[in-house]
Write a protein that holds these residues in place. Sequence first.
Motif, PDB file in Angstrom:
ATOM      1  N   GLU A 126       0.838  -1.202   0.000  1.00 53.30           N
ATOM      2  CA  GLU A 126       0.000   0.000   0.000  1.00 53.30           C
ATOM      3  C   GLU A 126       0.876   1.255   0.000  1.00 53.30           C
ATOM      4  N   GLY A 127       0.222   2.393  -0.197  1.00 52.18           N
ATOM      5  CA  GLY A 127       0.872   3.692  -0.066  1.00 52.18           C
ATOM      6  C   GLY A 127       1.990   3.915  -1.068  1.00 52.18           C
ATOM      7  N   ALA A 128       3.083   4.494  -0.576  1.00 57.48           N
ATOM      8  CA  ALA A 128       4.229   4.820  -1.435  1.00 57.48           C
ATOM      9  C   ALA A 128       4.822   3.565  -2.068  1.00 57.48           C
ATOM     10  N   ASP A 129       4.804   2.452  -1.330  1.00 59.26           N
ATOM     11  CA  ASP A 129       5.319   1.200  -1.894  1.00 59.26           C
ATOM     12  C   ASP A 129       4.452   0.731  -3.057  1.00 59.26           C
ATOM     13  N   ALA A 130       3.139   0.948  -2.968  1.00 62.64           N
ATOM     14  CA  ALA A 130       2.246   0.575  -4.073  1.00 62.64           C
ATOM     15  C   ALA A 130       2.544   1.426  -5.301  1.00 62.64           C
ATOM     16  N   ALA A 131       2.821   2.700  -5.092  1.00 68.40           N
ATOM     17  CA  ALA A 131       3.176   3.575  -6.214  1.00 68.40           C
ATOM     18  C   ALA A 131       4.485   3.115  -6.853  1.00 68.40           C
ATOM     19  N   ALA A 132       5.468   2.746  -6.030  1.00 67.75           N
ATOM     20  CA  ALA A 132       6.744   2.255  -6.555  1.00 67.75           C
ATOM     21  C   ALA A 132       6.551   0.940  -7.302  1.00 67.75           C
ATOM     22  N   LEU A 133       5.702   0.069  -6.765  1.00 68.18           N
ATOM     23  CA  LEU A 133       5.427  -1.194  -7.447  1.00 68.18           C
ATOM     24  C   LEU A 133       4.718  -0.941  -8.780  1.00 68.18           C
ATOM     25  N   ALA A 134       3.794  -0.010  -8.814  1.00 67.13           N
ATOM     26  CA  ALA A 134       3.085   0.311 -10.057  1.00 67.13           C
ATOM     27  C   ALA A 134       4.055   0.749 -11.141  1.00 67.13           C
ATOM     28  N   VAL A 135       5.060   1.533 -10.778  1.00 68.74           N
ATOM     29  CA  VAL A 135       6.076   1.968 -11.746  1.00 68.74           C
ATOM     30  C   VAL A 135       6.842   0.759 -12.276  1.00 68.74           C
ATOM     31  N   ARG A 136       7.227  -0.149 -11.388  1.00 68.25           N
ATOM     32  CA  ARG A 136       7.951  -1.366 -11.810  1.00 68.25           C
ATOM     33  C   ARG A 136       7.090  -2.212 -12.744  1.00 68.25           C
ATOM     34  N   LEU A 137       5.832  -2.400 -12.374  1.00 74.12           N
ATOM     35  CA  LEU A 137       4.940  -3.224 -13.192  1.00 74.12           C
ATOM     36  C   LEU A 137       4.713  -2.603 -14.562  1.00 74.12           C
ATOM     37  N   ASP A 138       4.543  -1.278 -14.602  1.00 77.80           N
ATOM     38  CA  ASP A 138       4.375  -0.586 -15.889  1.00 77.80           C
ATOM     39  C   ASP A 138       5.608  -0.756 -16.758  1.00 77.80           C
ATOM     40  N   ALA A 139       6.796  -0.596 -16.168  1.00 76.53           N
ATOM     41  CA  ALA A 139       8.047  -0.723 -16.924  1.00 76.53           C
ATOM     42  C   ALA A 139       8.199  -2.124 -17.518  1.00 76.53           C
ATOM     43  N   LEU A 140       7.722  -3.124 -16.793  1.00 76.64           N
ATOM     44  CA  LEU A 140       7.798  -4.512 -17.264  1.00 76.64           C
ATOM     45  C   LEU A 140       6.680  -4.859 -18.247  1.00 76.64           C
ATOM     46  N   GLY A 141       5.624  -4.056 -18.276  1.00 77.18           N
ATOM     47  CA  GLY A 141       4.428  -4.444 -19.027  1.00 77.18           C
ATOM     48  C   GLY A 141       3.844  -5.712 -18.426  1.00 77.18           C
ATOM     49  N   PHE A 142       3.902  -5.798 -17.095  1.00 78.83           N
ATOM     50  CA  PHE A 142       3.579  -7.035 -16.379  1.00 78.83           C
ATOM     51  C   PHE A 142       2.229  -7.619 -16.767  1.00 78.83           C
ATOM     52  N   PHE A 143       1.194  -6.809 -16.796  1.00 78.84           N
ATOM     53  CA  PHE A 143      -0.146  -7.335 -17.041  1.00 78.84           C
ATOM     54  C   PHE A 143      -0.342  -7.795 -18.492  1.00 78.84           C
ATOM     55  N   ASP A 144       0.619  -7.504 -19.358  1.00 84.18           N
ATOM     56  CA  ASP A 144       0.572  -7.959 -20.746  1.00 84.18           C
ATOM     57  C   ASP A 144       1.500  -9.138 -21.029  1.00 84.18           C
ATOM     58  N   LEU A 145       2.289  -9.535 -20.027  1.00 89.57           N
ATOM     59  CA  LEU A 145       3.202 -10.665 -20.219  1.00 89.57           C
ATOM     60  C   LEU A 145       2.423 -11.971 -20.294  1.00 89.57           C
ATOM     61  N   PRO A 146       2.947 -12.949 -21.044  1.00 88.74           N
ATOM     62  CA  PRO A 146       2.313 -14.272 -21.033  1.00 88.74           C
ATOM     63  C   PRO A 146       2.417 -14.891 -19.637  1.00 88.74           C
ATOM     64  N   GLY A 147       1.509 -15.767 -19.307  1.00 84.20           N
ATOM     65  CA  GLY A 147       1.506 -16.415 -18.007  1.00 84.20           C
ATOM     66  C   GLY A 147       2.652 -17.383 -17.801  1.00 84.20           C
ATOM     67  N   ASP A 148       3.206 -17.928 -18.879  1.00 85.59           N
ATOM     68  CA  ASP A 148       4.318 -18.882 -18.801  1.00 85.59           C
ATOM     69  C   ASP A 148       5.402 -18.434 -19.770  1.00 85.59           C
ATOM     70  N   LEU A 149       6.421 -17.791 -19.255  1.00 80.98           N
ATOM     71  CA  LEU A 149       7.492 -17.288 -20.113  1.00 80.98           C
ATOM     72  C   LEU A 149       8.380 -18.408 -20.649  1.00 80.98           C
ATOM     73  N   ASP A 150       8.325 -19.578 -20.021  1.00 82.75           N
ATOM     74  CA  ASP A 150       9.098 -20.718 -20.511  1.00 82.75           C
ATOM     75  C   ASP A 150       8.350 -21.477 -21.599  1.00 82.75           C
ATOM     76  N   GLN A 151       7.145 -21.059 -21.900  1.00 83.20           N
ATOM     77  CA  GLN A 151       6.320 -21.629 -22.966  1.00 83.20           C
ATOM     78  C   GLN A 151       6.187 -23.145 -22.848  1.00 83.20           C
ATOM     79  N   GLY A 152       6.005 -23.621 -21.614  1.00 79.01           N
ATOM     80  CA  GLY A 152       5.777 -25.037 -21.382  1.00 79.01           C
ATOM     81  C   GLY A 152       7.023 -25.908 -21.426  1.00 79.01           C
TER      82      GLY A 152
END
Length: 104
Positions: free
Chosen positions: A28-54
């Motif tokens: 929560e709070g400032a840590d949530a804002a910092a995490l949001a920046v990290r997730l945006d930079a990674l495009g986390f919510f757009d990454l495939p669920g399995d990066l090893d592709q099975g």
Amino acid sequence: MAARAFDVEWWVAGPPAYVARVRRARIEGADAAALAVRLDALGFFDLPGDLDQGRVLPDATGFGVTVSNGSRSHKVEFSGLSGGPGLTDLIGWLDARPDTALKR
């Protein structure tokens, strides 16, 4: 990505026993804002669920991260090689949080 809080669960399974160490935190709070920046930079919510592709990667350390922000949730699993430095850094950032607890 504006979020007031994230629920995060992550795990690491590596040598010698390859038993997953699972942790979780509400961020929560400032840590949530910092995490949001990290997730945006990674495009986390757009990454495939399995990066090893099975692919089965013997002797590779495995990782997984599930992030929920109230409106959406996404899980990404990867090995150390497929996750690259961004996801590996995310795991390190999460592990460094003092209020994370081992899930039993």
